[in-house]
Design a protein around this motif. Sequence first.
Motif, PDB file in Angstrom:
ATOM      1  N   LEU A 214      34.921  88.430  33.018  1.00 43.44           N
ATOM      2  CA  LEU A 214      36.161  88.812  32.342  1.00 43.44           C
ATOM      3  C   LEU A 214      37.041  87.619  31.979  1.00 43.44           C
ATOM      4  CD1 LEU A 214      37.689  91.354  31.462  1.00 43.44           C
ATOM      5  CD2 LEU A 214      38.797  91.359  33.686  1.00 43.44           C
ATOM      6  N   THR A 215      37.054  86.602  32.815  1.00 45.75           N
ATOM      7  CA  THR A 215      37.943  85.461  32.579  1.00 45.75           C
ATOM      8  C   THR A 215      37.320  84.363  31.716  1.00 45.75           C
ATOM      9  OG1 THR A 215      37.220  84.417  34.628  1.00 45.75           O
ATOM     10  CG2 THR A 215      39.173  85.858  34.749  1.00 45.75           C
ATOM     11  N   VAL A 216      36.035  84.478  31.416  1.00 46.40           N
ATOM     12  CA  VAL A 216      35.375  83.469  30.590  1.00 46.40           C
ATOM     13  C   VAL A 216      35.718  83.741  29.123  1.00 46.40           C
ATOM     14  CG1 VAL A 216      33.155  82.486  29.898  1.00 46.40           C
ATOM     15  CG2 VAL A 216      33.500  83.234  32.260  1.00 46.40           C
ATOM     16  N   LYS A 217      36.263  82.730  28.473  1.00 54.33           N
ATOM     17  CA  LYS A 217      36.708  82.902  27.088  1.00 54.33           C
ATOM     18  C   LYS A 217      35.941  82.047  26.096  1.00 54.33           C
ATOM     19  CE  LYS A 217      41.173  84.430  28.488  1.00 54.33           C
ATOM     20  NZ  LYS A 217      42.491  84.734  28.170  1.00 54.33           N
ATOM     21  N   ASP A 218      35.066  81.189  26.601  1.00 51.41           N
ATOM     22  CA  ASP A 218      34.281  80.301  25.740  1.00 51.41           C
ATOM     23  C   ASP A 218      32.856  80.836  25.642  1.00 51.41           C
ATOM     24  OD1 ASP A 218      33.529  77.918  24.292  1.00 51.41           O
ATOM     25  OD2 ASP A 218      32.600  77.222  26.163  1.00 51.41           O
ATOM     26  N   PRO A 219      32.339  81.078  24.429  1.00 48.57           N
ATOM     27  CA  PRO A 219      30.990  81.633  24.298  1.00 48.57           C
ATOM     28  C   PRO A 219      29.904  80.740  24.900  1.00 48.57           C
ATOM     29  CG  PRO A 219      31.870  81.052  22.139  1.00 48.57           C
ATOM     30  CD  PRO A 219      32.961  80.876  23.129  1.00 48.57           C
ATOM     31  N   LEU A 220      30.067  79.422  24.819  1.00 47.51           N
ATOM     32  CA  LEU A 220      29.076  78.509  25.395  1.00 47.51           C
ATOM     33  C   LEU A 220      29.052  78.634  26.917  1.00 47.51           C
ATOM     34  CD1 LEU A 220      26.953  76.296  25.151  1.00 47.51           C
ATOM     35  CD2 LEU A 220      28.822  74.624  25.078  1.00 47.51           C
TER      36      LEU A 220
ATOM     37  N   ASN B 232      25.823  79.906  28.996  1.00 44.81           N
ATOM     38  CA  ASN B 232      25.225  79.100  30.065  1.00 44.81           C
ATOM     39  C   ASN B 232      25.236  79.836  31.410  1.00 44.81           C
ATOM     40  OD1 ASN B 232      24.529  76.981  28.376  1.00 44.81           O
ATOM     41  ND2 ASN B 232      26.462  75.915  28.698  1.00 44.81           N
ATOM     42  N   ASN B 233      26.306  80.575  31.686  1.00 46.58           N
ATOM     43  CA  ASN B 233      26.362  81.362  32.923  1.00 46.58           C
ATOM     44  C   ASN B 233      25.276  82.440  32.942  1.00 46.58           C
ATOM     45  OD1 ASN B 233      28.524  79.996  34.078  1.00 46.58           O
ATOM     46  ND2 ASN B 233      30.041  81.341  33.154  1.00 46.58           N
TER      47      ASN B 233
ATOM     48  N   TYR C 216      19.985  84.652  34.625  1.00 49.28           N
ATOM     49  CA  TYR C 216      18.774  85.369  34.224  1.00 49.28           C
ATOM     50  C   TYR C 216      17.663  84.486  33.665  1.00 49.28           C
ATOM     51  CZ  TYR C 216      21.846  89.409  34.597  1.00 49.28           C
ATOM     52  OH  TYR C 216      22.709  90.351  35.054  1.00 49.28           O
ATOM     53  N   GLY C 217      17.882  83.201  33.568  1.00 51.80           N
ATOM     54  CA  GLY C 217      16.892  82.303  32.988  1.00 51.80           C
ATOM     55  C   GLY C 217      15.559  82.294  33.714  1.00 51.80           C
TER      56      GLY C 217
END
Length: 159
Positions: free
Chosen positions: A64-70, A74-75, A80-81
């Motif tokens: 919810l707090t992540v605002k950067d698409p990159l 990466n998260n 799931y990588g």
Amino acid sequence: MDFPVLDISGRNYLSWILDMEIHLDAMELETTITDGNDASSKDCAKAMIFIRHHLHEDLKSEYLTVKDPLSLWNNLKKMYGHQKAVILPNARYHWLNLRLQDYKFVSEYNSTLFKIVSILKLCGEQITKKDMLEKTFFTFHANNLLLQQQYRELGFGNT
């Protein structure tokens, strides 16, 4: 919904990431998920909206707090990588044990063959048309050995 959301279990991560990359490219937002990008804040916002729209509700809450698409990209990759390492051995097992004689109809065999090949390709394996034909010829029933040899000699499928 353009394609299925990323499942919380990550089972569909490989197909999801491929769909996401294709759609972001079509929307001219592919640079928003690459390192060292110079994407505008407007493009990043569009990409975030699109990515979040295709996430399971629990994943949306978690990030919810992540605002950067990159950063989000990466998260998710960290989380799931590893799916390739889980899926690839299973796909290889099915490839090795696929036999034409186990199917009542050729169309059922072909469907299974293409499904396995798609998974292998998603995992980075190189499967050619020749590989698929050889797999099929190799699995002919012993009674059809002559037919197998004729197909090979005629170069069936080499065009």
